[in-house]
Design a protein around this motif. Structure first.
Motif, short mmCIF file in Angstrom:
data_model
loop_
_atom_site.label_atom_id
_atom_site.label_comp_id
_atom_site.label_asym_id
_atom_site.label_seq_id
_atom_site.Cartn_x
_atom_site.Cartn_y
_atom_site.Cartn_z
N ALA A 60 0.83 -1.21 0.00
CA ALA A 60 0.00 0.00 0.00
C ALA A 60 0.87 1.25 0.00
O ALA A 60 0.60 2.21 -0.75
CB ALA A 60 -0.92 -0.01 1.22
N GLN A 61 1.92 1.26 0.81
CA GLN A 61 2.82 2.41 0.85
C GLN A 61 3.48 2.63 -0.50
O GLN A 61 3.59 3.78 -0.97
CB GLN A 61 3.88 2.19 1.94
N ASN A 62 3.93 1.56 -1.12
CA ASN A 62 4.58 1.67 -2.43
C ASN A 62 3.61 2.18 -3.49
O ASN A 62 3.97 3.01 -4.33
CB ASN A 62 5.16 0.32 -2.84
N LEU A 63 2.37 1.68 -3.44
CA LEU A 63 1.37 2.09 -4.44
C LEU A 63 1.04 3.57 -4.29
O LEU A 63 0.94 4.30 -5.29
CB LEU A 63 0.11 1.24 -4.29
N ILE A 64 0.86 4.03 -3.05
CA ILE A 64 0.58 5.45 -2.83
C ILE A 64 1.76 6.30 -3.30
O ILE A 64 1.59 7.38 -3.88
CB ILE A 64 0.28 5.71 -1.34
N LEU A 87 -0.39 5.06 7.03
CA LEU A 87 -1.07 5.30 5.75
C LEU A 87 -1.87 6.59 5.77
O LEU A 87 -2.11 7.20 4.73
CB LEU A 87 -1.99 4.13 5.41
N ILE A 88 -2.34 7.01 6.96
CA ILE A 88 -3.13 8.25 7.05
C ILE A 88 -2.29 9.44 6.60
O ILE A 88 -2.74 10.28 5.82
CB ILE A 88 -3.65 8.45 8.48
N ALA A 89 -1.05 9.49 7.10
CA ALA A 89 -0.15 10.58 6.69
C ALA A 89 0.24 10.45 5.22
O ALA A 89 0.24 11.44 4.48
CB ALA A 89 1.09 10.59 7.58
N GLU A 142 -2.17 11.73 2.61
CA GLU A 142 -2.39 13.18 2.63
C GLU A 142 -3.62 13.58 3.42
O GLU A 142 -4.32 14.55 3.08
CB GLU A 142 -2.48 13.72 1.20
N GLY A 143 -3.90 12.82 4.49
CA GLY A 143 -5.02 13.17 5.36
C GLY A 143 -6.38 12.72 4.86
O GLY A 143 -7.38 12.92 5.53
N ARG A 144 -6.42 12.11 3.68
CA ARG A 144 -7.70 11.60 3.19
C ARG A 144 -8.08 10.36 4.00
O ARG A 144 -7.22 9.68 4.55
CB ARG A 144 -7.60 11.29 1.70
#
Length: 223
Positions: free
Chosen positions: A61-65, A92-94, A97-99
């Motif tokens: 997930a981190q890589n995809l974002i 993941l929240i940070a 971008e806060g979404r």
């Protein structure tokens, strides 16, 4: 499961307008169970304007974002093989971008949900939620609500305002008198997206299910 008193027809009209405008909602499902990922993604894709990506781990997930940018909303499983708890998953929240990032689990104890809200998650959606209700819950979260099932017991509602920032207190006062996000944004000189983020944060800190309950808490506690 319908914590918001607004009629469902209002939600359907809003969804219809979004679909008519061709507005796609980018959604990420993070779950290590392939069957769950595929079924939920398939159900959401037929519900309307969802563009769904799926990954099996927190690292993926981190890589995809990092490659594709923030998603409009993330459904995040609680028990990932490469995560040692909510505090680690909350990264993941940070990154997003806060979404909103929503806890997405088959079973979650009230204390786990409470911790998730404290970490900044935008609510808890059980995996047992029907497909249509899931789409509705996602749109309500995108509208700034904190989603929790009504039958989740024993989650305390600490009515403390001290955790709110001065800006959140100002937004809460406007919610209390019945102003909507667009009106609050105009009055405060903010974007509507920013106001939605403040509303979501307020609901999480007050453990309010939605802005209506936040307004009730404000009416009881604010001078």
């Amino acid at each position: 499961m319908d914590p918001d008193p607004r009629p469902r027809s209002t939600t359907r009209k809003r969804l219809a307008k979004m679909i008519a405008r061709g507005t796609d909602i980018r959604l990420l499902i993070v779950d290590d169970h392939e069957l769950v990922r595929d079924l939920v993604a398939a159900h959401l894709r037929v519900q309307g304007n969802f563009v769904v990506e799926t990954v099996a781990t927190l690292e993926a997930a981190q890589n995809l974002i990092g490659r594709e940018g923030a998603f409009d909303l993330i459904l995040l499983d609680y028990a990932l093989p490469d995560s040692r708890g909510l505090a680690e998953s909350a990264v993941l929240i940070a990154l997003n971008e806060g979404r909103p990032v929503v806890l997405f689990s088959g079973l979650a104890r009230p204390e786990t949900v409470n911790e998730a809200l404290t970490q900044g998650f935008a609510g808890f959606i059980p995996k047992s939620t029907p497909a249509r209700a899931l789409a509705d819950a996602i749109h309500r979260v995108l509208d700034g609500e904190v989603w929790m099932p009504e039958d989740l017991e024993d989650v305390p509602l600490p009515p403390r305002l001290s955790s709110l920032t001065p800006r959140e207190m100002e937004v809460l006062r406007d919610i209390r008198i019945g102003l909507m996000n667009k009106e609050i944004a105009g009055r405060m000189g903010l974007s509507e997206v920013t106001v939605k983020m403040h509303v979501r944060s307020i609901c999480a800190k007050l453990k309010a299910r939605n802005r209506t309950q936040a307004a009730m808490i404000a009416a009881e506690l604010m001078p």
